[in-house]
Design an enzyme around this catalytic site. Structure first.
Site, PDB file in Angstrom:
ATOM      1  N   HIS A  76       2.959   3.583   5.572  1.00  0.00           N
ATOM      2  CA  HIS A  76       2.273   2.816   4.534  1.00  0.00           C
ATOM      3  C   HIS A  76       0.820   2.543   4.895  1.00  0.00           C
ATOM      4  O   HIS A  76      -0.106   2.792   4.103  1.00  0.00           O
ATOM      5  CB  HIS A  76       3.029   1.505   4.308  1.00  0.00           C
ATOM      6  CG  HIS A  76       2.559   0.700   3.137  1.00  0.00           C
ATOM      7  ND1 HIS A  76       1.505  -0.174   3.218  1.00  0.00           N
ATOM      8  CD2 HIS A  76       3.007   0.628   1.868  1.00  0.00           C
ATOM      9  CE1 HIS A  76       1.322  -0.755   2.046  1.00  0.00           C
ATOM     10  NE2 HIS A  76       2.224  -0.280   1.201  1.00  0.00           N
ATOM     11  N   ASP A  92      -1.939  -4.241   7.324  1.00  0.00           N
ATOM     12  CA  ASP A  92      -0.915  -3.310   6.874  1.00  0.00           C
ATOM     13  C   ASP A  92       0.076  -3.035   8.000  1.00  0.00           C
ATOM     14  O   ASP A  92       0.254  -3.861   8.902  1.00  0.00           O
ATOM     15  CB  ASP A  92      -1.578  -2.023   6.371  1.00  0.00           C
ATOM     16  CG  ASP A  92      -0.874  -1.437   5.159  1.00  0.00           C
ATOM     17  OD1 ASP A  92       0.313  -1.082   5.280  1.00  0.00           O
ATOM     18  OD2 ASP A  92      -1.509  -1.335   4.093  1.00  0.00           O
ATOM     19  N   SER A 136       0.211  -1.014  -3.918  1.00  0.00           N
ATOM     20  CA  SER A 136      -0.302  -0.784  -2.560  1.00  0.00           C
ATOM     21  C   SER A 136      -1.281   0.372  -2.517  1.00  0.00           C
ATOM     22  O   SER A 136      -2.213   0.384  -1.716  1.00  0.00           O
ATOM     23  CB  SER A 136       0.853  -0.494  -1.599  1.00  0.00           C
ATOM     24  OG  SER A 136       1.557  -1.650  -1.266  1.00  0.00           O
TER      25      SER A 136
END
Length: 715
Positions: free
Chosen positions: A143, A66, A496
């Site tokens: 994220h 990630d 995600s």
């Protein structure tokens, strides 16, 4: 190829990352909870669910590819965690603003970063100052921090987004350990280089992870599994061959068909669904008595409009928003009227130069699902001095905006009624009240509008996605960028966010059944998926129009972790089965060698791809009666008797032989055949159904998708 990184100033963020034996050209990828775990039946207060049976994933290591991680957050504390597993061989790599000796603990046990592939493609060193990034495992976008906390974050009480969604945040496997592999960088908005992704896979395998959570996806069209321009199929194959389950995002290119990504059969591919939580926000028209308005006939509309014009009543609608705080906002209500000779002023056309919006609340109609343009236009309202905006859009694709600015969404129907009011009075007024959190009925479960759909564009005989999980308005941790991040928690949406939900569940299953293969875990999840929500109603797929969900929307259904912990039967596979698939695809021996890294000789007669031992059946071109085989392994009571049942729409005939499977201490694995034929001699679209094995306790359901083809190719 743009990656939309989290920015707390935006109204909403739907994030998707697009995605030495051989030297190949680089390619780039893109990135793709308070309520969700209770919604899935994994309440921490229940002693009988998978969460507590597995000791919350104790001892399992979840690796994530990630954007990095923010290790100082409370959600990554290691209180009450056991020791780091002795098999762990990873490191906590130091770098810019990241001291490896201090950053890692018994929760975050490893962190690495990979940038060489990006720099080789870019042709110069990556400048972290210009791109607001860190040359280290530290997360600059939010994220990776968000996905990590969903998969395996520790308990944090009283978490919320400025009061909304208040509760205890935690990951799916709070007893698991985490390892971050930073492969995504903020160049050009956000990219993840192919070479870096593949290197991260290799390091994670060597480090000793048990699960890999990959919220990345490549752009359509996809490369084949043996094409070295695709690092996720290759890296995931190596991981699965070592017993590591790889969970990947389906992508955010829905609701169009054939947009699903990460389609290799050894990958567990996750679609996104909603949860039973909403944020109703009152919109009050007029300036006296309040009446709640529901759907109205034309006659009813005329009556309430007449009463508003006389200023004798208020009328209140419900929008969806994340408008926080305690203060209401009251102002004149405006709509950008234009001449009939000019194009209509939709939301996306609004500009910060539109000074007529200053001091007012704006009603606009969204033209399509272009979230980036819509975000920009809403910021334009704020920049022009507007006090708020009401966005009218299709009911199939609207989710609340998370922003410290009144930004409400309503359906086209409600927006039209508000427009009737604006056009009926010389001085339209509106009051926007703060949002509140609602859980339960009448909010139902849907497959999210943005979630990529099947069938697979490169291998239509392999059902994708495999399963769906919560991926809309998921509250989880983010880096503490500034005061607008509301206590370092934020709502994000995307596959995600769905992916680490399944990764956390896989970690629980791995803790409970350490000897189960990745294929067995995948089978348990797919065959126990929910095809109706808890109240018994059907699950719909958001789109134009809203429709009943089918296997191309959600695979086996919505993930059902407690049933996955006791699936009864599993469709197991190993590397040999995946080689069978590669031979069935027609790849030559040398190409397959590049993937498997050991010699392979395919049989002279090409095997059928329909015989790959998947927990699903997909036939994209049924031309004649077809027989395929499957093998199931009993993981339930030793002495068991299962009977087959088939559900299918008229037009397709399905016969199973034998119809009964009897297991004992000597018979743990049984093969059966399925004959599928068409009752109608016509070309048609896909028919959907299922094959279910049941012993009266366990329900082992395999989704079936069949398209008939008569007299040549079907388009």
């Amino acid at each position: 190829m743009e990656w939309k990184a989290f920015n707390p100033r935006f109204c909403v963020v739907v994030i998707e990352l697009p995605g030495v034996i051989h030297v190949t050209r680089n390619r780039f990828y893109k990135v793709q909870t308070t309520r969700s775990w209770d919604y899935l039946g994994l309440s921490s207060t229940s002693l009988s669910n998978l969460l507590n049976k597995s000791k919350m994933g104790n001892g399992v290591i979840i690796g994530l590819l990630d954007t990095g991680i923010w290790p100082e957050l409370e959600v990554f504390n290691d209180e009450n965690l056991g020791p780091i597993p002795s098999r762990w061989r990873g490191v906590c790599e130091s770098g810019e603003h990241f001291d490896g000796a201090k950053a890692c603990n018994r929760k975050l046990i490893g962190a690495r970063y990979f940038v060489s592939g990006l720099e080789a493609e870019y042709g110069q060193p990556y400048n972290t100052s210009e791109n607001d990034d860190y040359m280290s495992p530290r997360d600059s976008s939010g994220h990776g921090t968000h996905t990590s906390s969903i998969a395996g974050g520790s308990f944090v009480a009283n978490a919320s987004y400025d009061g909304l969604g208040l509760g205890t945040v935690r990951g799916g496997a709070p007893g698991a350990h985490l390892a971050m592999y930073k492969v995504c960088w903020r160049l050009y908005g956000g990219v993840c280089a192919d070479a870096d992704v593949l290197k991260a896979f290799d390091e994670a395998i060597n480090d000793g992870v048990d699960v890999l959570s990959v919220s990345l996806a490549a752009d359509i069209p996809l490369y084949s599994e043996v094409d070295h321009r695709g690092s996720i199929p290759i890296g995931s194959f190596h991981a699965v061959a070592k017993g590591i389950t790889v969970v990947c995002a389906a992508g955010n290119a829905g609701p169009r068909a054939e947009t699903v990504q990460n389609t290799s059969p050894w990958i567990l591919t996750v679609a996104a669904s909603t949860v039973d939580r909403s944020f109703p926000t009152p919109i009050t028209l007029g300036n006296n008595q309040t009446i709640i308005v529901s759907n109205k006939t034309l006659t009813g509309q005329r009556k309430w409009l007449d009463r508003i014009r006389t200023n004798s009543y208020k009328y209140q609608f419900q929008g969806q928003a994340m408008f926080t705080g305690e203060d209401t906002v009251s102002a004149a209500l405006v709509y950008p009227e234009v001449s009939d000779l000019m194009p209509p002023r939709n939301c996306e056309s609004l500009s910060s130069n539109d000074d007529w919006m200053a001091g007012k609340i704006v009603l606009c109609f969204a033209s399509d699902y272009n979230q980036s343009l819509l975000n920009d236009s809403i910021l334009s309202v704020k920049a022009a001095g507007g006090l708020g905006v009401i966005v009218s859009r299709s009911p199939s694709n609207y989710y609340p905006y998370a922003m410290n600015f009144p930004c409400l969404q309503v359906t086209y129907e409600t927006g039209t009624q508000i427009l009737y009011y604006i056009r009926s009075t010389s001085n339209p007024q509106v009051r926007l009240s703060p949002s509140r959190t609602h859980i339960g009925k009448p909010v139902s479960t849907n497959v999210a509008y943005f979630s990529s759909r099947g069938p697979s564009s490169n291998v239509p005989a392999i059902l994708k996605p495999d399963i769906a999980a919560p991926g809309v308005q998921i509250l989880a941790a983010i880096p503490p960028f500034d005061e607008t991040t509301a206590g370092a928690f934020a709502f994000l949406s995307g596959t995600s966010m769905a992916t680490p939900h399944v990764s956390g569940i896989v970690a629980l299953l791995k803790s409970l059944y350490p000897d189960w293969s990745p294929a067995a875990i995948k089978s348990a999840i797919i065959t126990t998926g929910l095809t109706s929500h808890q109240s018994g109603g059907p699950i719909f797929a958001e789109g134009e129009p809203l429709k009943l969900a089918d296997p191309f929307d959600f695979g086996g259904g919505i993930v059902n972790p407690n049933s996955a912990a006791d699936p009864g039967l599993v469709y197991d596979m190993n590397t040999e089965n995946y080689v069978h698939y590669l031979c069935a695809m027609g790849y030559n021996n040398s190409d397959i060698f590049q993937l498997t890294e050991h010699p392979v000789v395919c049989p002279s007669k090409q095997p059928s791809i329909l015989d790959v031992n998947l927990p699903s059946i997909t036939i994209p071109n049924l031309k004649k009666p077809t027989i395929l085989t499957r093998t199931v392994t009993n993981v339930g009571p030793v002495n068991s008797k299962y009977k087959a049942s088939v559900e299918f729409a008229s037009g397709i005939n399905v016969a199973v032989r034998p119809e009964t499977l009897i297991f004992s201490s000597r018979t743990k694995t049984i093969s059966f055949s399925v004959m599928i034929s068409s009752a109608d001699n016509v070309n048609a679209g896909y028919y959907f159904g299922s094959l279910t094995w049941t012993d009266g306790v366990h329900v082992v359901r395999s989704p079936i998708s069949v398209r008939t083809e008569v007299g040549g190719s079907f388009f």
